[in-house]
Design a protein around this motif. Structure first.
Motif, PDB file in Angstrom:
ATOM      1  N   GLN A 182       0.834  -1.143  -0.013  1.00 37.07           N
ATOM      2  CA  GLN A 182       0.030   0.008   0.124  1.00 37.07           C
ATOM      3  C   GLN A 182       0.947   1.360  -0.029  1.00 37.07           C
ATOM      4  O   GLN A 182       1.868   1.277   0.552  1.00 37.07           O
ATOM      5  CB  GLN A 182      -0.982   0.009   1.162  1.00 37.07           C
ATOM      6  N   VAL A 183       0.451   2.240  -0.665  1.00 36.80           N
ATOM      7  CA  VAL A 183       1.476   3.322  -0.916  1.00 36.80           C
ATOM      8  C   VAL A 183       1.210   4.717  -0.279  1.00 36.80           C
ATOM      9  O   VAL A 183       1.624   5.804  -0.365  1.00 36.80           O
ATOM     10  CB  VAL A 183       1.380   3.822  -2.447  1.00 36.80           C
ATOM     11  N   ASP A 184       0.146   4.558   0.889  1.00 39.56           N
ATOM     12  CA  ASP A 184      -0.063   5.715   1.612  1.00 39.56           C
ATOM     13  C   ASP A 184       1.175   6.070   2.539  1.00 39.56           C
ATOM     14  O   ASP A 184       1.545   5.132   3.716  1.00 39.56           O
ATOM     15  CB  ASP A 184      -1.432   5.544   2.315  1.00 39.56           C
ATOM     16  N   PRO A 185       1.756   7.139   2.448  1.00 34.91           N
ATOM     17  CA  PRO A 185       3.005   7.288   3.197  1.00 34.91           C
ATOM     18  C   PRO A 185       2.686   7.498   4.883  1.00 34.91           C
ATOM     19  O   PRO A 185       3.525   7.601   5.466  1.00 34.91           O
ATOM     20  CB  PRO A 185       3.542   8.654   2.701  1.00 34.91           C
ATOM     21  N   LYS A 186       1.269   7.680   4.997  1.00 38.48           N
ATOM     22  CA  LYS A 186       1.244   8.014   6.596  1.00 38.48           C
ATOM     23  C   LYS A 186       0.776   6.662   7.221  1.00 38.48           C
ATOM     24  O   LYS A 186       0.111   6.647   8.312  1.00 38.48           O
ATOM     25  CB  LYS A 186       0.091   9.106   6.522  1.00 38.48           C
ATOM     26  N   ILE A 187       0.580   5.456   6.360  1.00 40.52           N
ATOM     27  CA  ILE A 187       0.193   4.370   7.068  1.00 40.52           C
ATOM     28  C   ILE A 187       1.350   3.046   7.076  1.00 40.52           C
ATOM     29  O   ILE A 187       1.878   3.107   6.067  1.00 40.52           O
ATOM     30  CB  ILE A 187      -1.096   3.706   6.169  1.00 40.52           C
ATOM     31  N   ASP A 188       1.295   2.549   8.013  1.00 36.61           N
ATOM     32  CA  ASP A 188       2.417   1.204   8.165  1.00 36.61           C
ATOM     33  C   ASP A 188       1.859   0.094   8.431  1.00 36.61           C
ATOM     34  O   ASP A 188       0.632   0.270   9.129  1.00 36.61           O
ATOM     35  CB  ASP A 188       3.449   1.861   9.170  1.00 36.61           C
ATOM     36  N   PRO A 189       2.304  -0.973   8.218  1.00 34.28           N
ATOM     37  CA  PRO A 189       3.306  -1.342   7.324  1.00 34.28           C
ATOM     38  C   PRO A 189       2.947  -0.964   5.825  1.00 34.28           C
ATOM     39  O   PRO A 189       1.992  -0.760   5.263  1.00 34.28           O
ATOM     40  CB  PRO A 189       3.715  -2.520   7.353  1.00 34.28           C
ATOM     41  N   SER A 190       4.191  -0.675   4.981  1.00 36.29           N
ATOM     42  CA  SER A 190       3.926  -0.381   3.548  1.00 36.29           C
ATOM     43  C   SER A 190       3.910  -1.563   2.780  1.00 36.29           C
ATOM     44  O   SER A 190       3.258  -1.766   1.773  1.00 36.29           O
ATOM     45  CB  SER A 190       4.938   0.399   2.965  1.00 36.29           C
ATOM     46  N   ILE A 191       4.640  -2.778   3.119  1.00 41.68           N
ATOM     47  CA  ILE A 191       4.806  -3.971   2.363  1.00 41.68           C
ATOM     48  C   ILE A 191       4.227  -5.252   3.321  1.00 41.68           C
ATOM     49  O   ILE A 191       4.997  -5.194   4.568  1.00 41.68           O
ATOM     50  CB  ILE A 191       6.061  -4.176   1.993  1.00 41.68           C
ATOM     51  N   TRP A 192       3.734  -6.269   3.002  1.00 44.84           N
ATOM     52  CA  TRP A 192       3.684  -7.637   3.678  1.00 44.84           C
ATOM     53  C   TRP A 192       4.110  -8.665   2.709  1.00 44.84           C
ATOM     54  O   TRP A 192       3.880  -8.510   1.323  1.00 44.84           O
ATOM     55  CB  TRP A 192       2.022  -7.881   3.784  1.00 44.84           C
ATOM     56  N   PHE A 193       4.870  -9.404   3.187  1.00 47.21           N
ATOM     57  CA  PHE A 193       5.179 -10.625   2.122  1.00 47.21           C
ATOM     58  C   PHE A 193       5.625 -11.914   2.966  1.00 47.21           C
ATOM     59  O   PHE A 193       5.607 -11.933   4.246  1.00 47.21           O
ATOM     60  CB  PHE A 193       6.567 -10.062   1.544  1.00 47.21           C
ATOM     61  N   GLU A 194       5.808 -12.981   2.318  1.00 44.97           N
ATOM     62  CA  GLU A 194       6.069 -14.384   2.751  1.00 44.97           C
ATOM     63  C   GLU A 194       7.739 -14.462   2.730  1.00 44.97           C
ATOM     64  O   GLU A 194       8.318 -14.601   1.777  1.00 44.97           O
ATOM     65  CB  GLU A 194       5.319 -15.503   2.119  1.00 44.97           C
ATOM     66  N   GLY A 195       8.415 -14.105   3.806  1.00 42.27           N
ATOM     67  CA  GLY A 195       9.586 -14.668   3.951  1.00 42.27           C
ATOM     68  C   GLY A 195      10.196 -15.773   4.365  1.00 42.27           C
ATOM     69  O   GLY A 195       9.489 -16.635   4.739  1.00 42.27           O
ATOM     70  N   SER A 196      11.598 -15.810   4.520  1.00 37.20           N
ATOM     71  CA  SER A 196      12.278 -17.276   4.896  1.00 37.20           C
ATOM     72  C   SER A 196      11.718 -17.438   6.448  1.00 37.20           C
ATOM     73  O   SER A 196      11.547 -18.584   7.010  1.00 37.20           O
ATOM     74  CB  SER A 196      13.663 -17.190   4.897  1.00 37.20           C
ATOM     75  N   LYS A 197      11.211 -16.461   7.026  1.00 34.11           N
ATOM     76  CA  LYS A 197      11.046 -16.231   8.536  1.00 34.11           C
ATOM     77  C   LYS A 197       9.378 -16.520   8.581  1.00 34.11           C
ATOM     78  O   LYS A 197       8.947 -16.546   9.683  1.00 34.11           O
ATOM     79  CB  LYS A 197      11.321 -15.213   9.441  1.00 34.11           C
ATOM     80  N   GLY A 198       8.585 -16.416   7.523  1.00 33.47           N
ATOM     81  CA  GLY A 198       7.201 -16.666   7.529  1.00 33.47           C
ATOM     82  C   GLY A 198       6.760 -15.087   7.302  1.00 33.47           C
ATOM     83  O   GLY A 198       7.097 -14.371   6.572  1.00 33.47           O
ATOM     84  N   ARG A 199       5.389 -14.850   7.684  1.00 26.40           N
ATOM     85  CA  ARG A 199       4.631 -13.789   7.539  1.00 26.40           C
ATOM     86  C   ARG A 199       5.549 -12.365   7.906  1.00 26.40           C
ATOM     87  O   ARG A 199       5.792 -12.516   9.355  1.00 26.40           O
ATOM     88  CB  ARG A 199       3.374 -13.742   8.394  1.00 26.40           C
ATOM     89  N   SER A 200       5.914 -11.573   7.089  1.00 26.26           N
ATOM     90  CA  SER A 200       6.649 -10.357   7.257  1.00 26.26           C
ATOM     91  C   SER A 200       6.066  -9.221   6.969  1.00 26.26           C
ATOM     92  O   SER A 200       5.285  -9.231   5.919  1.00 26.26           O
ATOM     93  CB  SER A 200       8.055 -10.732   6.710  1.00 26.26           C
ATOM     94  N   TRP A 201       6.683  -8.153   7.403  1.00 30.74           N
ATOM     95  CA  TRP A 201       6.227  -6.541   7.128  1.00 30.74           C
ATOM     96  C   TRP A 201       7.297  -5.856   7.132  1.00 30.74           C
ATOM     97  O   TRP A 201       8.291  -5.781   7.614  1.00 30.74           O
ATOM     98  CB  TRP A 201       4.934  -6.206   7.858  1.00 30.74           C
ATOM     99  N   ILE A 202       7.125  -4.663   6.424  1.00 19.17           N
ATOM    100  CA  ILE A 202       8.110  -3.792   6.275  1.00 19.17           C
ATOM    101  C   ILE A 202       7.490  -2.272   6.502  1.00 19.17           C
ATOM    102  O   ILE A 202       6.467  -1.969   5.703  1.00 19.17           O
ATOM    103  CB  ILE A 202       8.929  -3.768   4.611  1.00 19.17           C
ATOM    104  N   VAL A 203       8.353  -1.501   7.250  1.00 18.45           N
ATOM    105  CA  VAL A 203       8.004  -0.242   7.460  1.00 18.45           C
ATOM    106  C   VAL A 203       9.105   0.316   6.582  1.00 18.45           C
ATOM    107  O   VAL A 203      10.441   0.347   6.822  1.00 18.45           O
ATOM    108  CB  VAL A 203       7.934   0.428   8.910  1.00 18.45           C
ATOM    109  N   LEU A 204       8.561   1.428   5.668  1.00 21.18           N
ATOM    110  CA  LEU A 204       9.314   2.157   4.667  1.00 21.18           C
ATOM    111  C   LEU A 204       9.319   3.593   4.853  1.00 21.18           C
ATOM    112  O   LEU A 204       8.423   4.002   4.904  1.00 21.18           O
ATOM    113  CB  LEU A 204       9.051   1.613   3.283  1.00 21.18           C
ATOM    114  N   ARG A 205      10.390   3.982   4.618  1.00 17.96           N
ATOM    115  CA  ARG A 205      10.780   5.668   4.682  1.00 17.96           C
ATOM    116  C   ARG A 205      11.484   6.000   3.590  1.00 17.96           C
ATOM    117  O   ARG A 205      12.624   5.324   3.225  1.00 17.96           O
ATOM    118  CB  ARG A 205      10.963   6.111   5.894  1.00 17.96           C
ATOM    119  N   ALA A 206      11.244   7.115   2.789  1.00 21.77           N
ATOM    120  CA  ALA A 206      12.050   7.579   1.650  1.00 21.77           C
ATOM    121  C   ALA A 206      12.513   8.938   2.031  1.00 21.77           C
ATOM    122  O   ALA A 206      12.001   9.598   2.769  1.00 21.77           O
ATOM    123  CB  ALA A 206      11.020   7.585   0.382  1.00 21.77           C
TER     124      ALA A 206
END
Length: 256
Positions: A160-184
């Motif tokens: 999701q691309v709203d800069p005021k909402i976190d997390p920005s990305i959810w994905f299935e990684g090597s550790k399982g369900r994961s999320w990313i807080v992103l800042r630019a």
């Protein structure tokens, strides 16, 4: 804070979405397109969006017969179009015996506020438009998506691309369900720091059992030469102009 609990789009909406995307693709100039959204994945601030020249177009589909429930709502369309300084458009669709099709001629688009027809090429100009913070964040999300695919083999994710909402990305990684807080950040600025509320996110019951990461992305103009960097003069990031990106890589959301 924001956590994804998306409902899967209905098959009928997918068919409508596909027909609308194919119609728009047929209208766009050869070799164009720069799609911002053309995947039928939630969340839906808009349904479809693209950049043409120095203009952004955000599109919400509507069933003229009011039988198909459309995900999202007009307030979300207004949020992304206003934040990105783009054009909020509606695309009335009609389902007939042969399937879904635009209800209006030409591009099939109308202005969401005035109801007047929208002809995207007529709105493009040579004016230099500086990227908004929404655009900066959206571009940073795309950078991280590409890096996750190239370096980590991650291809299944939700963004999701709203800069005021976190997390920005959810994905299935090597550790399982994961999320990313992103800042630019912009050219010559330091890499952005973790937001102060990230520890609260890590400890949140809503995110229990998941793994959090932080990523900083810095975007620069490609034409930013070494002499300009040496002088400390950063160039604006113009919409539609080439950019180069640097990122911090995946970092643990909280460093003890």
């Amino acid at each position: 804070m924001f956590t994804f609990r998306p409902d899967d789009p209905s098959d009928d909406f997918v068919a409508c979405f596909t027909a609308a995307g194919e119609h728009l693709a047929s209208c766009l100039p050869p070799g164009f397109p720069y799609w911002l959204k053309r995947t039928v994945t939630p969340p839906f601030l808009e349904h479809l969006s693209f950049r043409l020249g120095n203009q952004l177009f955000f599109i919400r589909l509507e069933d003229v017969d009011r039988r198909l429930a459309m995900p999202g709502d007009r307030s979300l369309l207004d949020r992304i179009s206003t934040g990105s300084q783009g054009h909020a458009c509606l695309m009335p669709m009609r389902r007939g015996a042969a399937g879904w099709r635009p209800d209006l001629p030409g591009w099939g688009l109308v202005d969401a506020y005035t109801g007047l027809p929208v002809d995207p090429p007529a709105l493009v100009s040579d004016a230099l438009i500086e990227m908004t913070d929404w655009e900066l964040h959206s571009m940073a999300v795309q950078v991280v998506q590409m890096q996750l695919a190239a370096e980590c083999g991650v291809t299944s994710l939700t963004v999701q691309v709203d800069p005021k909402i976190d997390p920005s990305i959810w994905f299935e990684g090597s550790k399982g369900r994961s999320w990313i807080v992103l800042r630019a950040s912009r050219d010559l600025e330091p890499f952005p720091a973790r937001p102060s509320h990230i520890l609260e996110m890590v400890r949140s019951p809503a995110l229990r059992g998941t793994h959090g990461f932080f990523v900083g992305v810095r975007l620069s103009a490609v034409e930013q030469g070494s002499s300009a960097q040496a002088s400390g003069a950063a160039r604006p990031l113009w919409r539609g102009h080439a950019l180069q990106a640097a990122w911090t890589g995946l970092q643990p959301a909280y460093l003890q």
